[in-house]
Design a protein around this motif. Structure first.
Motif, PDB file in Angstrom:
ATOM      1  N   ILE A 192      40.151  30.548  47.082  1.00  0.00           N
ATOM      2  CA  ILE A 192      39.261  30.057  46.030  1.00  0.00           C
ATOM      3  C   ILE A 192      37.936  29.648  46.647  1.00  0.00           C
ATOM      4  N   SER A 193      36.835  30.145  46.087  1.00  0.00           N
ATOM      5  CA  SER A 193      35.499  29.725  46.511  1.00  0.00           C
ATOM      6  C   SER A 193      34.806  29.083  45.311  1.00  0.00           C
ATOM      7  N   ASP A 194      33.525  28.753  45.472  1.00  0.00           N
ATOM      8  CA  ASP A 194      32.776  28.122  44.377  1.00  0.00           C
ATOM      9  C   ASP A 194      32.513  29.081  43.213  1.00  0.00           C
ATOM     10  N   THR A 195      32.495  30.376  43.499  1.00  0.00           N
ATOM     11  CA  THR A 195      32.105  31.339  42.465  1.00  0.00           C
ATOM     12  C   THR A 195      33.219  32.270  42.009  1.00  0.00           C
ATOM     13  N   GLU A 196      34.319  32.327  42.787  1.00  0.00           N
ATOM     14  CA  GLU A 196      35.364  33.272  42.427  1.00  0.00           C
ATOM     15  C   GLU A 196      36.697  32.911  43.061  1.00  0.00           C
ATOM     16  N   ILE A 197      37.728  33.563  42.543  1.00  0.00           N
ATOM     17  CA  ILE A 197      39.063  33.491  43.142  1.00  0.00           C
ATOM     18  C   ILE A 197      39.384  34.907  43.603  1.00  0.00           C
ATOM     19  N   ARG A 198      39.716  35.044  44.888  1.00  0.00           N
ATOM     20  CA  ARG A 198      40.105  36.354  45.424  1.00  0.00           C
ATOM     21  C   ARG A 198      41.614  36.340  45.624  1.00  0.00           C
ATOM     22  N   ILE A 199      42.285  37.248  44.969  1.00  0.00           N
ATOM     23  CA  ILE A 199      43.743  37.335  45.051  1.00  0.00           C
ATOM     24  C   ILE A 199      44.089  38.673  45.690  1.00  0.00           C
ATOM     25  N   THR A 200      44.762  38.615  46.825  1.00  0.00           N
ATOM     26  CA  THR A 200      45.187  39.820  47.523  1.00  0.00           C
ATOM     27  C   THR A 200      46.674  40.014  47.248  1.00  0.00           C
ATOM     28  N   VAL A 201      47.018  41.181  46.760  1.00  0.00           N
ATOM     29  CA  VAL A 201      48.418  41.487  46.451  1.00  0.00           C
ATOM     30  C   VAL A 201      48.816  42.728  47.235  1.00  0.00           C
ATOM     31  N   THR A 202      49.938  42.605  47.962  1.00  0.00           N
ATOM     32  CA  THR A 202      50.503  43.742  48.674  1.00  0.00           C
ATOM     33  C   THR A 202      51.820  44.072  47.997  1.00  0.00           C
ATOM     34  N   TYR A 203      51.916  45.307  47.520  1.00  0.00           N
ATOM     35  CA  TYR A 203      53.115  45.740  46.813  1.00  0.00           C
ATOM     36  C   TYR A 203      54.151  46.215  47.820  1.00  0.00           C
ATOM     37  N   PRO A 204      55.412  46.089  47.481  1.00  0.00           N
ATOM     38  CA  PRO A 204      56.466  46.512  48.415  1.00  0.00           C
ATOM     39  C   PRO A 204      56.323  47.982  48.780  1.00  0.00           C
ATOM     40  N   ASP A 205      56.854  48.304  49.951  1.00  0.00           N
ATOM     41  CA  ASP A 205      56.792  49.698  50.400  1.00  0.00           C
ATOM     42  C   ASP A 205      57.530  50.602  49.418  1.00  0.00           C
ATOM     43  N   ARG A 206      56.854  51.671  49.083  1.00  0.00           N
ATOM     44  CA  ARG A 206      57.444  52.710  48.237  1.00  0.00           C
ATOM     45  C   ARG A 206      57.214  54.022  48.964  1.00  0.00           C
ATOM     46  N   PRO A 207      58.092  54.974  48.791  1.00  0.00           N
ATOM     47  CA  PRO A 207      57.896  56.264  49.475  1.00  0.00           C
ATOM     48  C   PRO A 207      56.550  56.903  49.138  1.00  0.00           C
ATOM     49  N   TYR A 234      45.829  45.472  47.346  1.00  0.00           N
ATOM     50  CA  TYR A 234      44.690  45.382  46.432  1.00  0.00           C
ATOM     51  C   TYR A 234      44.162  43.960  46.447  1.00  0.00           C
ATOM     52  N   ARG A 235      42.847  43.831  46.330  1.00  0.00           N
ATOM     53  CA  ARG A 235      42.230  42.518  46.192  1.00  0.00           C
ATOM     54  C   ARG A 235      41.597  42.446  44.810  1.00  0.00           C
ATOM     55  N   PHE A 236      42.003  41.442  44.055  1.00  0.00           N
ATOM     56  CA  PHE A 236      41.479  41.212  42.716  1.00  0.00           C
ATOM     57  C   PHE A 236      40.457  40.093  42.801  1.00  0.00           C
ATOM     58  N   VAL A 237      39.330  40.262  42.137  1.00  0.00           N
ATOM     59  CA  VAL A 237      38.269  39.261  42.157  1.00  0.00           C
ATOM     60  C   VAL A 237      38.138  38.693  40.743  1.00  0.00           C
ATOM     61  N   VAL A 238      38.367  37.374  40.646  1.00  0.00           N
ATOM     62  CA  VAL A 238      38.318  36.684  39.362  1.00  0.00           C
ATOM     63  C   VAL A 238      37.115  35.736  39.388  1.00  0.00           C
ATOM     64  N   PRO A 239      36.067  36.011  38.613  1.00  0.00           N
ATOM     65  CA  PRO A 239      34.889  35.133  38.630  1.00  0.00           C
ATOM     66  C   PRO A 239      35.177  33.789  37.966  1.00  0.00           C
ATOM     67  N   LEU A 240      34.513  32.767  38.454  1.00  0.00           N
ATOM     68  CA  LEU A 240      34.630  31.422  37.859  1.00  0.00           C
ATOM     69  C   LEU A 240      33.395  31.145  37.023  1.00  0.00           C
ATOM     70  N   PRO A 241      33.436  30.362  35.996  1.00  0.00           N
ATOM     71  CA  PRO A 241      34.599  29.644  35.467  1.00  0.00           C
ATOM     72  C   PRO A 241      35.488  30.583  34.662  1.00  0.00           C
TER      73      PRO A 241
END
Length: 144
Positions: free
Chosen positions: A93-108, A115-122
């Motif tokens: 979490i920063s002053d201007t956004e929330i960065r959420i990094t999601v790693t999905y389980p290994d699939r063939p 993936y990194r998702f960027v959620v602007p604040l507020p």
């Protein structure tokens, strides 16, 4: 009888004038109604896009779930975990956004998708979650 002064005769053209004026009135009223209807059709608010989760990728589904979760003004750990599903996630979490990094389980088909998702604040109902290209922003997080 044609010479009878008490008998009044009408001109045949008088009835045609009234019929013409009546028809003209109906045409004008019809055009006004059509104008109002067409204007109302084009001035209506645009429908929001339908969220078809059946054809969306896993990352897009996560993005839509995060966006829905942020609409109430909060984005807690439970909401992020619910959106990430089986993926491992990390939040910064920063002053201007929330960065959420999601790693999905290994699939063939795609081992260790990150993936990194960027959620602007507020956060509010107009919050739009950004989804950069796959892998972008995952460097330095220990994720692939």
């Amino acid at each position: 009888m044609s010479g009878d002064p008490g008998r009044r005769t009408r001109l045949p053209a008088g009835g045609c004038v009234w019929a013409f004026l009546g028809a003209l009135f109906l045409v004008v009223v019809g055009l006004l109604l059509a104008s109002v209807m067409v204007t109302g059709f084009f001035d209506r608010p645009e429908e929001p896009p339908k969220k078809d989760l059946g054809t969306a990728s896993g990352a897009e589904v996560t993005r839509l779930k995060l966006q829905d979760a942020a609409a109430d003004g909060t984005l807690g750990s439970e909401e992020i975990a619910g959106a990430a599903g089986a993926g491992r996630w990390h939040r910064v979490i920063s002053d201007t956004e929330i960065r959420i990094t999601v790693t999905y389980p290994d699939r063939p088909s795609a081992p260790g998708d990150c993936y990194r998702f960027v959620v602007p604040l507020p956060l509010d109902q107009d919050t739009r979650v950004a989804l950069p290209p796959r892998g972008e922003g995952c460097e330095g997080t220990g994720e692939k």
